[in-house]
Design an enzyme around this catalytic site. Structure first.
Site, short mmCIF file in Angstrom:
data_model
loop_
_atom_site.label_atom_id
_atom_site.label_comp_id
_atom_site.label_asym_id
_atom_site.label_seq_id
_atom_site.Cartn_x
_atom_site.Cartn_y
_atom_site.Cartn_z
N ASP A 228 19.67 -5.38 -27.81
CA ASP A 228 20.74 -6.27 -27.38
C ASP A 228 21.20 -5.72 -26.03
OD1 ASP A 228 22.65 -8.17 -27.04
OD2 ASP A 228 23.51 -7.97 -29.05
C1 BGC Z 1 24.66 -10.73 -27.20
C2 BGC Z 1 23.28 -11.31 -27.42
C3 BGC Z 1 22.81 -11.98 -26.16
C4 BGC Z 1 22.82 -10.97 -25.03
C5 BGC Z 1 22.39 -11.55 -23.71
C6 BGC Z 1 24.72 -9.85 -25.97
O1 BGC Z 1 26.02 -9.50 -25.68
O2 BGC Z 1 25.06 -10.00 -28.32
O3 BGC Z 1 23.31 -12.23 -28.49
O4 BGC Z 1 21.54 -12.53 -26.35
O5 BGC Z 1 24.14 -10.48 -24.86
O6 BGC Z 1 23.36 -12.40 -23.21
#
Ligand code: BGC
Length: 761
Positions: A228
């Protein structure tokens, strides 16, 4: 597909390390001299949030269709529909030059207060897994990858970057992993995104058991694991833990750390190579699909309306719906003009167009006169004048359509909800309007369960329209006027109040730790077990027609677990209009070695029926439908015995049942050890044989020692046999050691040897 190994063989250590961390917020590092292109990833899940500036996280994104969010999608209980949504998303991703769409989210709704529930499907792992797999298949059928997220146990936003979720192994296996497992096995996502949080002490980004043992080895995941965004703390540890690609980049220091670790012998280069191989595999898979072109924005908008119509849930209806040509309609509530159709955070889409609910009512209302009153302000502030105005409008009309949406910022990525309530103004508004106008329909927009006890009795009907996507305004009108009969059903329980929810006293934890004290009992599993009344049960949803269930049939009265079971039932549309019914199949184990939920969803089907029509619904149940995870054996096991098959319209509305005898074909190893209790010795088939010759004598001696040896209740007021059953055999024998021919531990070790040998035969 080029020869990945040949490319890998030509890469320098620096190039390999560099490939394992992003080049920008959304792209990977290209290796031009070897023809390795950059790969573009973009959020997800219910739309394509393609940010043109790849160095920006939150800059405005290109227009794309905002489909309903996962709560709404899940309420359709329709994998084929999710597959089609996936296909449309895949087409848009291709047009917007995207290689991997960051979704779907398969985390469990442990608590309705999780701020990000709108991006997740369900409180039930079976349902969530089937839907996630279908979604993945749809997107990937277009040559675009997905990222199944957030793996794993990311069930809250509070302290999400560091919280340590303490979850026992059985709960992990039965509740928090199966949706991911199904999605991986049936959907084969190109990528899986690890969660920010820790699981039982280790960051998910470094969690070898999770990423390597379970995901890659046990489930056979052949894609790449991406972090993530910002979930990596130690790049070397993360590689060792199975995390292939770190995002976002660039992160010069991390790349250097990997190079240095390999040079110093602290990181096996084979581990790095494995990550690179996986990354190259996905990059070249993505490169096979040429990007660019256009997508059909109008067509996708129309499809998004259909999808929302399938997910809207009619929670309550006294018969007022569908509307019978009212002459004067008071439309009340800000969200009738400013629809709330998606949540906050990384999934926020820049829609291609947006249906205005008021306009859509107007289009279908024929000759009726419409008024509009705002009802509540954009903020949680209290403004009595808005309520007074709405009440006057409601009174002057035949029907009030009251659109109420939680203020936009309440449900978002990054933080959790403080409660399950509408704002005080919204509650007062609903109460006042319902009091003035008995024909009031409340239309809700929110992403997860709401508390409604303060006002629901006054409402003639309540529609849960969720975060319905950009075309949801039209779908609401379709339902209100009966252009479609509502068929959505809740994929999550609506509790009476927050304090009644399973995780309530263990949420959100604190001081860096959250304990999943409710174990396997989340959602309906908890409400069933505790007998706690709910507002609306899991699986609930009304229709404009009615359905009768008859004739439940099983393929056998007794079966071997590995052969599975086929269940069927006839469902008839007994009402006046065409409609769809979501048939749910739950399994109940009458007796088991470990405590099990009263029922668990193991199958479902959605049938479309004309008035008077009957269809036979057939559902296949496999080994896993009857098994539970035994932490002692560290595997899914079945036990001989009777099971009830419950077929119903919701978790609280079982329409027919049948029972079946399961024969377990498992040959389980003997797991008795020095700590095993007398009961466990007697329950274990091999243990029983080894221990039987001693048992009677020990029982007599125990009775003499603890209970006086006479009658059921002995000298100190207890049942000596019951007392003995819960003692480790070793401890019991130690009390009797003076009368034994050899030390207690030698006896137990001898019995253990016998039992293990017998079981191994
Ligand atoms: C989120 C993800 C997301 C990623 C990119 C993170 O903060 O938890 O779900 O895909 O950011 O934006």
């Amino acid at each position: 597909m080029p020869d990945i190994q040949a490319i890998l063989d030509q890469m320098t250590l620096e190039e390999k390390a560099a490939l394992c961390t992003g080049a920008s917020t959304w792209t990977t590092v290209p290796v031009e001299r070897l023809g390795v292109p950059a790969m573009m990833m973009t959020d997800g899940p219910h739309g394509v949030r393609r940010v043109p500036d790849v160095t920006s996280v939150g800059a405005p994104s290109l227009p794309a269709t905002c489909f309903p969010t996962a709560s709404c999608l899940a309420s359709s209980w329709d994998p084929s529909l999710l597959q089609q949504v996936g296909e449309a998303l895949g087409e848009e991703a291709v047009a917007l030059d995207v290689d991997v769409l960051l979704g779907p989210g398969a985390n469990m709704k442990r608590t309705p207060r999780c701020g990000r529930n709108f991006e997740y499907f369900s409180e039930d792992p079976f349902l969530a897994g089937e839907l996630a797999a279908a979604f993945i298949n749809g997107v990937q059928s277009q040559g675009v990858g997905t990222s199944l997220k957030h793996f794993a146990v990311n069930n809250q936003e509070t302290e999400r970057f560091r919280i340590d979720a303490i979850v026992d192994e059985r709960t992990l296996r039965e509740i928090y992993l199966p949706a991911f497992e199904t999605a991986v096995v049936k959907g084969k996502p190109w990528t899986v995104m690890c969660a920010y949080n820790k699981l039982n002490g280790a960051y998910c980004s470094e969690h070898h058991a999770l990423l390597v043992d379970i995901l890659k080895h046990e489930w056979g995941f052949d894609g790449l694991v991406v972090s993530d965004w910002g979930a990596v703390h130690d790049r070397v540890k993360a590689l060792q833990g199975g995390l292939d690609l770190e995002m976002p980049g660039p992160q010069e220091r991390r790349v250097r750390a990997v190079v240095e670790a390999v040079r110093a012998g602290a990181l096996d280069e084979a581990v790095l190579d494995e990550a690179v191989r996986r990354i190259l595999g996905v990059i070249f898979r993505a490169a096979e699909t040429p990007k660019g072109g256009q997508f059909d924005a109008a067509g996708h908008h129309a499809f998004a309306r259909k999808v929302a119509g399938e997910g809207i849930v009619l929670l309550k209806n006294n018969g007022i719906l569908p509307l019978q040509k009212p002459l004067r309609i008071a439309v009340i509530g800000r969200s009738a003009k400013e629809p709330h159709f998606q949540g906050g955070g990384s999934s926020h889409i820049n829609p291609t167009m947006v249906d205005i609910p008021f306009d859509e009512v107007w289009k279908l209302a024929g000759a009726a006169q419409l008024t509009y009153s705002e009802g509540y302000p954009a903020t949680p502030a209290f403004e009595q004048a808005l309520i007074d105005e709405a009440v006057a409008a409601a009174r002057a009309a035949d029907v009030a359509l009251l659109y109420v949406a939680l203020p936009g910022f309440i449900e978002s990525e990054g933080y959790d909800r403080a409660d399950l309530d509408l704002t005080p103004q919204q509650v007062a508004l609903i109460q006042a309007v319902c009091a003035a106008q008995p024909h009031t329909v409340v239309i809700l927009n929110n992403g997860s369960a709401l508390a409604m006890s303060e006002w629901i009795d006054g409402a003639a009907a309540v529609l849960e329209a969720w975060m319905m996507g950009q075309a949801g305004g039209g779908a609401i009108a379709d339902v209100l006027f009966g252009k479609i009969s509502p068929s959505g059903k809740l994929a999550e329980t609506f509790p009476v109040r927050s304090a009644n929810t399973p995780a309530h006293i263990n949420f959100p934890g604190g001081n860096g730790q959250v304990r999943y004290g409710e174990g396997i009992f989340i959602g309906y599993r908890y409400y069933d077990a505790k007998g706690v009344p709910v507002l609306f049960p899991f699986g609930h949803g009304l229709s404009y027609t009615s359905f009768e269930y008859r004739n439940p049939k099983l393929s056998a009265a007794a079966f071997n677990d590995v052969d599975g079971l086929t269940v069927s039932a006839d469902v008839t549309n007994t009402g006046p209009v065409a409609g769809k019914e979501i048939v749910q199949l739950y399994v109940h184990d009458r007796k088991s070695g470990l405590v099990r939920p009263q029922k668990e969803l193991k199958g479902f089907a959605k049938v479309d029926l004309k008035p008077g029509e009957t269809k036979t619904v057939t559902i296949e149940l496999s080994f896993r439908a009857f098994a539970f995870y035994h932490p002692g054996y560290r595997q899914w096991i079945t036990e001989d015995g009777e099971f009830d098959i419950l077929i119903g319209a919701s978790a609280a509305d079982i329409r027919c049942t049948a029972s079946v005898t399961l024969r377990s074909t498992l040959k389980l190893p003997c797991i008795l050890n020095r700590e095993s209790t007398v009961r466990e010795w007697l329950e274990d088939p091999a243990g029983r044989v080894a221990f039987a010759p001693m048992y009677q004598q020990i029982e007599v001696q125990t009775a003499a020692m603890f209970g006086g040896g006479e009658g059921e209740s002995g000298g100190i007021g207890m049942d000596p046999t019951g007392f003995m059953m819960e003692m480790p055999l070793l401890s019991l024998l130690q009390f009797q050691e003076s009368g034994l021919p050899m030390p207690a531990d030698a006896i137990v070790d001898g019995l253990l040897q016998q039992a293990h040998a017998l079981a191994a035969r």
